[in-house]
Motif scaffolding. Structure first.
Motif, short mmCIF file in Angstrom:
data_model
loop_
_atom_site.label_atom_id
_atom_site.label_comp_id
_atom_site.label_asym_id
_atom_site.label_seq_id
_atom_site.Cartn_x
_atom_site.Cartn_y
_atom_site.Cartn_z
N UNK A 1 0.80 -1.18 0.00
CA UNK A 1 0.00 0.00 0.00
C UNK A 1 0.85 1.26 0.00
N UNK A 2 2.04 1.14 0.51
CA UNK A 2 2.94 2.29 0.51
C UNK A 2 3.23 2.75 -0.91
N UNK A 3 3.32 1.77 -1.83
CA UNK A 3 3.57 2.12 -3.23
C UNK A 3 2.40 2.91 -3.81
N UNK A 4 1.18 2.52 -3.46
CA UNK A 4 0.00 3.23 -3.94
C UNK A 4 -0.02 4.65 -3.39
N UNK A 5 0.24 4.77 -2.10
CA UNK A 5 0.28 6.09 -1.46
C UNK A 5 1.33 6.97 -2.12
N UNK A 6 2.49 6.42 -2.35
CA UNK A 6 3.57 7.18 -2.99
C UNK A 6 3.19 7.61 -4.40
N UNK A 7 2.57 6.69 -5.15
CA UNK A 7 2.17 7.00 -6.53
C UNK A 7 1.11 8.11 -6.56
N UNK A 8 0.12 8.02 -5.69
CA UNK A 8 -0.91 9.05 -5.63
C UNK A 8 -0.30 10.39 -5.24
N UNK A 9 0.60 10.38 -4.29
CA UNK A 9 1.27 11.63 -3.87
C UNK A 9 2.07 12.24 -5.01
N UNK A 10 2.78 11.39 -5.76
CA UNK A 10 3.57 11.88 -6.90
C UNK A 10 2.69 12.46 -8.00
N UNK A 11 1.54 11.85 -8.23
CA UNK A 11 0.63 12.34 -9.26
C UNK A 11 -0.03 13.66 -8.87
N UNK A 12 -0.14 13.90 -7.57
CA UNK A 12 -0.77 15.13 -7.10
C UNK A 12 -2.27 15.16 -7.33
N UNK A 13 -2.92 13.99 -7.35
CA UNK A 13 -4.36 13.95 -7.63
C UNK A 13 -5.23 14.12 -6.39
N UNK A 14 -4.64 14.09 -5.23
CA UNK A 14 -5.39 14.30 -4.00
C UNK A 14 -5.12 15.71 -3.47
N UNK A 15 -6.19 16.37 -3.08
CA UNK A 15 -6.05 17.73 -2.55
C UNK A 15 -5.70 17.73 -1.07
#
Length: 94
Positions: A1-15
């Protein structure tokens, strides 16, 4: 799950800043919705994969209870309960 969190953070899709617990809740909701399946991997623990469900979204997940972050504290006699839940009342009135 850490990989998913990192990927979402890198994409900047969460406000908002997401935590691992948030990712777990999102993934579990996808499982309940029939959009993902959860499996176990010996090395990394839980693994998820996207699926195309032949049936529509289960009714429970459509209700506010299906995605409620405090459902484990909800009960008939507790402080959090279906009788006083505004989200549940709004959903029933819809």
């Amino acid at each position: 799950m850490a990989e998913i969190l990192s990927h979402i953070s890198e994409l900047g899709i969460s406000k908002v800043q997401l935590r691992l617990e948030d990712i777990e809740a999102i993934l579990q909701t996808l499982v309940y919705d029939g959009k993902a399946e959860r499996g176990q991997d010996v090395e990394s623990g839980s693994v998820y994969r996207a699926v195309n469900s032949p049936v529509s979204t289960p009714g429970f997940v459509r209700s506010p209870c299906g995605v409620c972050p405090v459902i484990q504290d909800c009960g008939e006699s507790g402080l959090i309960n279906p009788s006083s839940c505004q989200y549940f009342k709004d959903w029933l009135d819809f």
